[in-house]
Design a protein around this motif. Structure first.
Motif, PDB file in Angstrom:
ATOM      1  N   ASP A  60     -49.181 -10.634 -14.232  1.00  0.00           N
ATOM      2  CA  ASP A  60     -48.668  -9.288 -14.534  1.00  0.00           C
ATOM      3  C   ASP A  60     -47.146  -9.239 -14.362  1.00  0.00           C
ATOM      4  O   ASP A  60     -46.433  -8.690 -15.204  1.00  0.00           O
ATOM      5  CB  ASP A  60     -49.312  -8.242 -13.617  1.00  0.00           C
ATOM      6  N   ASP A  61     -46.664  -9.809 -13.258  1.00  0.00           N
ATOM      7  CA  ASP A  61     -45.215  -9.821 -12.998  1.00  0.00           C
ATOM      8  C   ASP A  61     -44.471 -10.606 -14.065  1.00  0.00           C
ATOM      9  O   ASP A  61     -43.404 -10.182 -14.528  1.00  0.00           O
ATOM     10  CB  ASP A  61     -44.920 -10.424 -11.617  1.00  0.00           C
ATOM     11  N   LEU A  62     -45.030 -11.734 -14.461  1.00  0.00           N
ATOM     12  CA  LEU A  62     -44.406 -12.546 -15.498  1.00  0.00           C
ATOM     13  C   LEU A  62     -44.349 -11.785 -16.821  1.00  0.00           C
ATOM     14  O   LEU A  62     -43.321 -11.760 -17.494  1.00  0.00           O
ATOM     15  CB  LEU A  62     -45.179 -13.859 -15.672  1.00  0.00           C
ATOM     16  N   PHE A  63     -45.447 -11.127 -17.161  1.00  0.00           N
ATOM     17  CA  PHE A  63     -45.493 -10.338 -18.388  1.00  0.00           C
ATOM     18  C   PHE A  63     -44.418  -9.251 -18.356  1.00  0.00           C
ATOM     19  O   PHE A  63     -43.658  -9.088 -19.308  1.00  0.00           O
ATOM     20  CB  PHE A  63     -46.883  -9.705 -18.572  1.00  0.00           C
ATOM     21  N   CYS A  64     -44.336  -8.518 -17.251  1.00  0.00           N
ATOM     22  CA  CYS A  64     -43.340  -7.435 -17.134  1.00  0.00           C
ATOM     23  C   CYS A  64     -41.916  -7.980 -17.201  1.00  0.00           C
ATOM     24  O   CYS A  64     -41.030  -7.345 -17.788  1.00  0.00           O
ATOM     25  CB  CYS A  64     -43.554  -6.664 -15.836  1.00  0.00           C
ATOM     26  N   THR A  65     -41.684  -9.141 -16.626  1.00  0.00           N
ATOM     27  CA  THR A  65     -40.361  -9.770 -16.673  1.00  0.00           C
ATOM     28  C   THR A  65     -39.976 -10.121 -18.105  1.00  0.00           C
ATOM     29  O   THR A  65     -38.837  -9.912 -18.521  1.00  0.00           O
ATOM     30  CB  THR A  65     -40.344 -11.044 -15.800  1.00  0.00           C
ATOM     31  N   PHE A  66     -40.933 -10.650 -18.864  1.00  0.00           N
ATOM     32  CA  PHE A  66     -40.664 -11.052 -20.242  1.00  0.00           C
ATOM     33  C   PHE A  66     -40.572  -9.857 -21.192  1.00  0.00           C
ATOM     34  O   PHE A  66     -39.887  -9.915 -22.198  1.00  0.00           O
ATOM     35  CB  PHE A  66     -41.734 -12.008 -20.752  1.00  0.00           C
ATOM     36  N   ASP A  67     -41.276  -8.774 -20.872  1.00  0.00           N
ATOM     37  CA  ASP A  67     -41.296  -7.592 -21.744  1.00  0.00           C
ATOM     38  C   ASP A  67     -40.046  -6.755 -21.494  1.00  0.00           C
ATOM     39  O   ASP A  67     -40.092  -5.662 -20.943  1.00  0.00           O
ATOM     40  CB  ASP A  67     -42.568  -6.777 -21.478  1.00  0.00           C
ATOM     41  N   VAL A  68     -38.912  -7.252 -21.959  1.00  0.00           N
ATOM     42  CA  VAL A  68     -37.627  -6.624 -21.656  1.00  0.00           C
ATOM     43  C   VAL A  68     -37.457  -5.264 -22.310  1.00  0.00           C
ATOM     44  O   VAL A  68     -36.729  -4.417 -21.790  1.00  0.00           O
ATOM     45  CB  VAL A  68     -36.435  -7.540 -22.029  1.00  0.00           C
ATOM     46  N   ASP A  69     -38.132  -5.022 -23.429  1.00  0.00           N
ATOM     47  CA  ASP A  69     -37.979  -3.718 -24.075  1.00  0.00           C
ATOM     48  C   ASP A  69     -38.974  -2.688 -23.550  1.00  0.00           C
ATOM     49  O   ASP A  69     -38.931  -1.516 -23.938  1.00  0.00           O
ATOM     50  CB  ASP A  69     -38.076  -3.836 -25.605  1.00  0.00           C
ATOM     51  N   GLY A  70     -39.857  -3.109 -22.634  1.00  0.00           N
ATOM     52  CA  GLY A  70     -40.796  -2.177 -22.017  1.00  0.00           C
ATOM     53  C   GLY A  70     -41.847  -1.624 -22.963  1.00  0.00           C
ATOM     54  O   GLY A  70     -42.450  -0.594 -22.684  1.00  0.00           O
ATOM     55  N   SER A  71     -42.113  -2.319 -24.049  1.00  0.00           N
ATOM     56  CA  SER A  71     -43.066  -1.818 -25.053  1.00  0.00           C
ATOM     57  C   SER A  71     -44.525  -2.032 -24.660  1.00  0.00           C
ATOM     58  O   SER A  71     -45.412  -1.482 -25.300  1.00  0.00           O
ATOM     59  CB  SER A  71     -42.807  -2.515 -26.398  1.00  0.00           C
ATOM     60  N   GLY A  72     -44.762  -2.835 -23.638  1.00  0.00           N
ATOM     61  CA  GLY A  72     -46.144  -3.128 -23.249  1.00  0.00           C
ATOM     62  C   GLY A  72     -46.749  -4.263 -24.047  1.00  0.00           C
ATOM     63  O   GLY A  72     -47.943  -4.543 -23.933  1.00  0.00           O
ATOM     64  N   SER A  73     -45.923  -4.917 -24.854  1.00  0.00           N
ATOM     65  CA  SER A  73     -46.372  -6.096 -25.595  1.00  0.00           C
ATOM     66  C   SER A  73     -45.210  -7.069 -25.724  1.00  0.00           C
ATOM     67  O   SER A  73     -44.047  -6.687 -25.594  1.00  0.00           O
ATOM     68  CB  SER A  73     -46.917  -5.709 -26.973  1.00  0.00           C
TER      69      SER A  73
END
Length: 146
Positions: A60-73
């Protein structure tokens, strides 16, 4: 006769040295042959998790780190950029190393079916990373058996 024996001994020694060098180079090249561009991230994950909940939180943390635009994908571009950022940070912390961009390795060798237009939500991202983690652990098991 003694001179011939000395020459033969020297030639055999050179042959064995050359053969040993070739073996060492072969072992070194096969160690990196199956190196995956995600290995540095997967290694960190493998070191940190001790149960499913921790693993889920790490992903989850890795996903949030990579999702820089905050789009949820995640787009492939975001994924590759996140990996490049982590790779550069990782190389800096160990004092250098090869800076070949992770994104180019990914594009050249992996995830060719991930089109530029498609994006992954957290669930498919976690599934992908779990699959890659399993492959990473299998690669390391094979390396240890050599």
């Amino acid at each position: 006769l003694i001179l011939v024996q000395v020459v033969v001994a020297v030639l055999l020694d050179k042959f064995f040295q050359a053969n040993q060098k070739i073996e060492e180079e072969t072992i070194h090249s096969t160690e990196h042959e199956d190196e995956h561009p995600l290995d540095f991230v997967l290694k960190d994950i493998a070191k940190q998790f001790d149960d499913n909940e921790t693993l889920d939180n790490l992903l989850d943390d890795l996903f949030c780190t990579f999702d820089v635009d905050g789009s949820g994908s995640l787009s492939f571009t975001e994924f590759a950029a996140g990996l490049n950022t982590r790779a550069e940070a990782s190389l800096t912390s160990v004092g250098g190393g090869s800076k070949k961009k992770v994104a180019s390795k990914l594009e050249d060798n992996y995830f060719s079916s991930w089109s530029a237009e498609s994006e992954l939500d957290a669930g498919p991202f976690k599934s992908l990373m779990l699959l890659e983690l399993r492959k990473y652990l299998q690669r390391n098991t094979r390396r240890a058996e050599r």
